[in-house]
Design a protein around this motif. Structure first.
Motif, PDB file in Angstrom:
ATOM      1  N   LEU A 515       0.829  -1.208   0.000  1.00 30.67           N
ATOM      2  CA  LEU A 515       0.000   0.000   0.000  1.00 30.67           C
ATOM      3  C   LEU A 515       0.863   1.258   0.000  1.00 30.67           C
ATOM      4  CD1 LEU A 515      -2.962  -0.774   2.428  1.00 30.67           C
ATOM      5  CD2 LEU A 515      -3.081  -0.288  -0.014  1.00 30.67           C
ATOM      6  N   GLN A 518       2.091   1.976  -3.389  1.00 27.80           N
ATOM      7  CA  GLN A 518       1.046   2.542  -4.254  1.00 27.80           C
ATOM      8  C   GLN A 518       0.823   4.019  -3.907  1.00 27.80           C
ATOM      9  OE1 GLN A 518      -2.555   0.301  -5.031  1.00 27.80           O
ATOM     10  NE2 GLN A 518      -1.795  -1.382  -3.809  1.00 27.80           N
ATOM     11  N   TYR A 561     -11.943   4.326  -1.570  1.00 25.10           N
ATOM     12  CA  TYR A 561     -10.961   3.706  -2.469  1.00 25.10           C
ATOM     13  C   TYR A 561     -10.165   4.807  -3.159  1.00 25.10           C
ATOM     14  CZ  TYR A 561      -9.023   0.681  -6.079  1.00 25.10           C
ATOM     15  OH  TYR A 561      -8.154   0.007  -6.914  1.00 25.10           O
ATOM     16  N   MET A 562      -9.339   5.430  -2.398  1.00 25.04           N
ATOM     17  CA  MET A 562      -8.477   6.488  -2.919  1.00 25.04           C
ATOM     18  C   MET A 562      -7.426   6.773  -1.858  1.00 25.04           C
ATOM     19  SD  MET A 562     -11.415   9.058  -2.184  1.00 25.04           S
ATOM     20  CE  MET A 562     -11.095  10.538  -1.335  1.00 25.04           C
ATOM     21  N   LYS A 564      -5.508   9.174   0.529  1.00 29.10           N
ATOM     22  CA  LYS A 564      -5.716  10.489   1.130  1.00 29.10           C
ATOM     23  C   LYS A 564      -4.570  11.407   0.703  1.00 29.10           C
ATOM     24  CE  LYS A 564      -7.277  11.964   5.717  1.00 29.10           C
ATOM     25  NZ  LYS A 564      -7.290  11.593   7.144  1.00 29.10           N
ATOM     26  N   ASP A 566      -3.862  12.432  -2.318  1.00 34.41           N
ATOM     27  CA  ASP A 566      -3.261  12.221  -3.640  1.00 34.41           C
ATOM     28  C   ASP A 566      -3.996  13.150  -4.596  1.00 34.41           C
ATOM     29  OD1 ASP A 566      -5.737  11.031  -3.989  1.00 34.41           O
ATOM     30  OD2 ASP A 566      -4.961   9.437  -5.261  1.00 34.41           O
ATOM     31  N   LEU A 612      -1.264   1.168 -10.038  1.00 39.09           N
ATOM     32  CA  LEU A 612      -0.280   1.529  -9.012  1.00 39.09           C
ATOM     33  C   LEU A 612       0.618   0.345  -8.648  1.00 39.09           C
ATOM     34  CD1 LEU A 612      -2.626   3.669  -6.741  1.00 39.09           C
ATOM     35  CD2 LEU A 612      -0.742   4.528  -8.131  1.00 39.09           C
ATOM     36  N   GLN A 628      -4.268  -4.876 -12.499  1.00 43.92           N
ATOM     37  CA  GLN A 628      -4.936  -4.396 -11.282  1.00 43.92           C
ATOM     38  C   GLN A 628      -6.245  -3.707 -11.675  1.00 43.92           C
ATOM     39  OE1 GLN A 628      -2.854  -1.160  -9.314  1.00 43.92           O
ATOM     40  NE2 GLN A 628      -3.968  -1.436  -7.393  1.00 43.92           N
ATOM     41  N   HIS A 690     -12.921   9.029   7.412  1.00 45.31           N
ATOM     42  CA  HIS A 690     -12.072  10.196   7.695  1.00 45.31           C
ATOM     43  C   HIS A 690     -11.596  10.869   6.406  1.00 45.31           C
ATOM     44  CE1 HIS A 690      -8.232   8.179   6.648  1.00 45.31           C
ATOM     45  NE2 HIS A 690      -8.892   7.094   6.973  1.00 45.31           N
ATOM     46  N   PHE A 716     -16.676  10.761  11.900  1.00 42.44           N
ATOM     47  CA  PHE A 716     -15.664  10.131  11.059  1.00 42.44           C
ATOM     48  C   PHE A 716     -14.772   9.166  11.829  1.00 42.44           C
ATOM     49  CE2 PHE A 716     -12.318  13.118  12.282  1.00 42.44           C
ATOM     50  CZ  PHE A 716     -13.015  14.303  12.547  1.00 42.44           C
ATOM     51  N   LEU A 717     -15.059   8.967  13.120  1.00 42.76           N
ATOM     52  CA  LEU A 717     -14.364   7.907  13.855  1.00 42.76           C
ATOM     53  C   LEU A 717     -15.421   6.899  14.293  1.00 42.76           C
ATOM     54  CD1 LEU A 717     -11.805   6.750  15.106  1.00 42.76           C
ATOM     55  CD2 LEU A 717     -12.296   8.082  17.162  1.00 42.76           C
TER      56      LEU A 717
END
Ligand code: DND
Ligand code: ATP
Ligand code: GLN
Length: 747
Positions: A515, A518, A561-562, A564, A566, A612, A628, A690, A716-717
């Motif tokens: 990860l 990527q 699915y991204m 943070k 970027d 990636l 991928q 988050h 968000f937690l």
């Protein structure tokens, strides 16, 4: 002696105004222009959008006294400049009355205020927060005694116009010629007990609805249905004015001013447009309203009952105010006013069918107009877009191309007009008395859109080629670069610091290493994007900066699915609230609509890939160009994500109710499989929530948007194990006849 009734013909105007929150001077200019056009078309009544004087989206600025003061200054300016001379104007502005803030309609004519009418039902759902800034008005009890509440005007009104105060409340106006005019404010049309019902039962013929209604895919149809049904049941001339454009936030107000008579649409302004002011005008016969109502006995029964209740002391003080010096109708017999028959207003007796664009068109037109307003109002010299050749960034590029098509067309139609002037300013072609306009949308795109493919050793030639072909079709200033040097440098710094070098999972590394490898590629793209955005104008010998466009779609935001920070971290994102499915349909639509954009169909049909990880030649396909793929990586399909997104937000489902619905919808799957999918979705949603706190501001397009900042207010937690919720799902699965547990028992 014969007594003839006055004529019943009246010309009315409704408008779309591209107001900008707190741009008081600009807003006054646009209002003045709408009044000028209304008068040019012989209108005697003009309706403007909700809170048009300050702009609808002032938000917490409504808490400031300055906002109220500047609104009065603007109103004085409008009266002094003659906006209301010979024209009844229904303006929208906030008013502080007896220490309470109200969202009001202010009706004026001939430099005199006739009525201030406060809004009674505030919009507080979704993006709306009116209850935070205003109080909903209800008529005071003393109104039943016939006392009219009055608002004391700022002292300048007395010195300038000789007026000290004005009626305040839920009244309507009775003009000298028998015409009656009332108002209902935006949300009041959407409520079960709408204001127009009682207004109609009291005989009000012209009802103006000043709105601040923003775009959502497929929403125009609902608005139209509400107005048609209102006037079909109640009769009447119903005018709808709306703000249009980006007034400084994530919403795009989509105009579409309308005039509807007895259930028929007689005029409609554009929903998406790059011009600041649109005015629609209709000449209507009020006798049509009177006879429509009178011919309906059940309407008569209810109107008579209301009148008798109000006479009987239950009156609510919502009566008519006499305006003895106001006439709205025009009379063909009055030859002095209308000597030239060719200049007579045209009677509007046809029924227009409403122009509604398809959701695919809405997806590109709304964001394209929003981007244009943002670009010209921000002072930027254009956009920078990291273009991967995939569906998302290509959609953003296509939306900018549509923006260039709209602006080029409007500029060429009127090279001296406002749109052309703004286009010259943005393209930095406004020196001297230049009347430059782009000869093609591609020429404009070359000035304003900068695209770059930022490949690494994991990128495929297929996506690079798609990005290049799309950039050529659009005309953007395009580059294809490699960023491996940066990736290597960052990893070497890491190795020198820690003595470790991470490896991809396919090369023996752990998931954490994989990860990280990527994410470093993705994040360096963001750094490169900002460097390019800052310096490309300089490279091209131009002044200014570029706005960085992001292209994370709604499904990626929801699932997280991204990476943070970027390329999902940008200045603006036109597609952040649009699903992958809608975007693909938009790409296919554009490939058919615009010759030369056929590469968009190829892009829409290619399997999405992040590129990636290293390419595995054994599993890479020709279409994806890579091994991928997003859907495999995510553990769910974009179509499934669409279901999860709608159920979570629009149907307000927690995990258990979502499971209960999907187990029926997906009856081809075993309950345990549905349970696993729902749990997987909620796990990823909560573990990545988050990321929505820092997500790039995106155009609000859909009711399922997960925008954490304005629209989808949630924590968000999370406890990502969802113990109680998942246990309940397991209980239900266990009770299903085909559950694994029961199978065991039955065997
Ligand atoms: N509760 C919490 N509150 C606040 N922050 C929290 C947090 N939990 C983690 N974090 C932070 O978030 C970080 C994890 O998030 P992040 O760094 O994004 O990393 P992560 O979500 O682990 O990985 C990114 C995922 O996006 C995928 N992806 C797909 C397609 C394209 C791209 C792309 O970028 O082009 C990426 C990629 O394959 C990978 O699966 C943690 O290291 C921590 O810094
Ligand atoms: N090779 C690349 N060149 C330029 N930009 C890239 C590249 N790869 C990714 N990006 C940028 O990062 C964003 C997120 O990358 P991701 O791989 O998640 O693509 P995506 O969300 O599927 O979008 P797309 O469909 O545009 O590839 C892209 O939308 C794009 O703006
Ligand atoms: N400003 C408003 O009152 C808007 C409310 C209404 N629900 C709309 O979306 O149009």
């Amino acid at each position: 002696m014969t007594t003839t009734r006055p004529s019943s013909l009246v010309t009315v105007a409704a408008c779309n105004l591209n107001q900008w929150a707190l741009d008081f001077d600009g807003n006054v200019q646009r209002i003045l222009e709408s009044c000028r056009v209304a008068k040019e078309n012989s209108a005697s009544y003009r309706l403007g959008p909700e809170l048009e004087i300050c702009g609808y989206g002032c938000e917490d600025h409504f808490l400031e006294c300055d906002t109220f003061d500047h609104c009065w200054e603007s109103l004085i300016e409008l009266l002094e400049m003659g906006a209301t001379d010979g024209l009844m104007c229904d303006f929208g502005m906030p008013v502080l009355h007896c220490g309470v803030r109200y969202n009001c309609r202010v009706i004026c004519r001939d430099r005199k205020l006739l009525l201030i009418r406060p809004k009674t039902a505030l919009a507080d759902n979704g993006n709306y927060r009116e209850g935070r800034y205003f109080a909903a008005y209800s008529a005071p009890t003393h109104a039943s005694s016939g006392i009219v509440e009055r608002h004391l005007l700022p002292s300048t009104f007395l010195s300038k116009f000789g007026q000290r105060d004005v009626p305040f409340g839920l009244h309507h106006l009775h003009c000298a010629d028998g015409t009656t005019v009332g108002c209902e404010s935006c949300e009041e049309l959407w409520t079960p007990r709408s204001s127009h019902v009682d207004l109609a039962l009291r005989g009000v013929e012209i009802i103006g609805n000043g709105s601040g209604s923003h775009h959502e895919l497929r929403k125009l149809y609902t608005r139209m249905e509400l107005m048609i049904s209102a006037t079909r049941k109640c009769g009447g001339v119903y005018l709808y004015s709306n703000q249009r454009g980006c007034d400084g936030g994530r919403a795009y107000y989509d105009g579409c001013a309308m005039i509807v008579v007895n259930g028929r649409i007689v005029a409609q302004a554009p929903q998406f447009d790059v011009r600041d002011v649109n005015v629609v005008v209709a000449t209507v016969d009020l006798d049509d309203v009177r006879s429509y109502r009178a011919s309906n006995p059940s309407f008569g029964i209810q109107a008579a009952r209301l009148a008798s209740e109000e006479r009987g002391g239950g009156g609510c003080g919502n009566g008519g105010l006499a305006c003895d010096d106001v006439r709205l109708v025009w009379d063909p017999a009055d030859a002095a006013s209308f000597p030239n028959r060719n200049n007579w207003p045209k009677m509007t007796d046809e029924c227009l069918s409403l122009k509604i664009v398809t959701p695919e068109e809405e997806c590109c037109l709304g964001p394209a107009c929003w981007l244009w307003d943002y670009l010209r109002r921000s002072g930027a010299a254009g956009f920078f877009l990291p273009l991967s050749g995939g569906a998302d960034s290509s959609s953003v590029a296509a939306i900018v191309a549509v923006m260039c098509i709209l602006v080029t067309k409007a500029s060429r139609e009127d090279p001296e007009g406002d749109v052309a002037r703004e286009c010259r300013r943005v393209c930095r072609k406004d020196e001297g008395n230049s009347l430059w306009v782009p000869s093609t949308p591609g020429e404009m795109a070359n000035h304003v859109l900068h695209t770059t493919f930022m490949g690494t050793e994991n990128s495929s030639g297929v996506t690079n080629s798609r990005a290049k072909r799309l950039a050529d079709a659009i005309g953007s200033y395009h580059m294809s670069i490699k960023i491996d040097l940066m990736v290597k440098a960052a990893l070497q710094v890491f190795q020198i610091s820690t003595g470790h070098m991470p490896r991809f999972a396919s090369r023996g590394g752990t998931m954490a290493e994989d990860l990280a490898l990527q994410n470093i590629q993705a994040r360096l793209r963001m750094v490169t994007a900002y460097l390019m955005a800052q310096l490309l104008p300089w490279v091209r010998g131009r002044a200014g900066f570029l706005l960085v466009l992001g292209s994370a779609n709604v499904d990626e935001g929801l699932r997280g699915y991204m990476t943070k920070y970027d390329c999902s971290s940008a200045d603006l994102n036109p597609i952040g609230a649009i699903s992958k499915g809608d975007l693909k349909r938009m790409l296919v639509f554009l490939s058919k609509e615009y010759p030369g954009f056929d590469v968009l169909a190829e892009i829409a049909n290619a399997p999405p890939t992040a590129e990636l990880r290293p390419i595995d030649a054994a599993t890479a396909t020709a279409e994806a160009g890579h091994s991928q793929t997003d859907e495999e990586d995510m553990g769910m399909s974009y179509e499934e994500l669409g279901h999860f997104g709608r159920l979570r937000k629009m149907y307000r489902c927690g995990p258990v109710s979502m499971f209960r619905k999907l187990v029926v919808t997906w009856s081809h799957l075993a309950p345990s499989e549905v349970a696993a999918k729902v749990k997987r979705f909620f796990y990823y949603y909560s573990v990545n929530r988050h990321k929505m706190t820092t997500i790039t501001p995106a155009y609000h397009a859909e009711a399922y948007s997960p925008d954490d900042n304005r629209f989808d207010l949630r924590q968000f937690l999370y406890n990502t194990r969802w113990t109680r919720q998942f246990a309940r799902i397991d209980d239900i699965v266990a009770q299903q006849p085909d559950s694994d547990n029961n199978k065991d028992k039955n065997d």
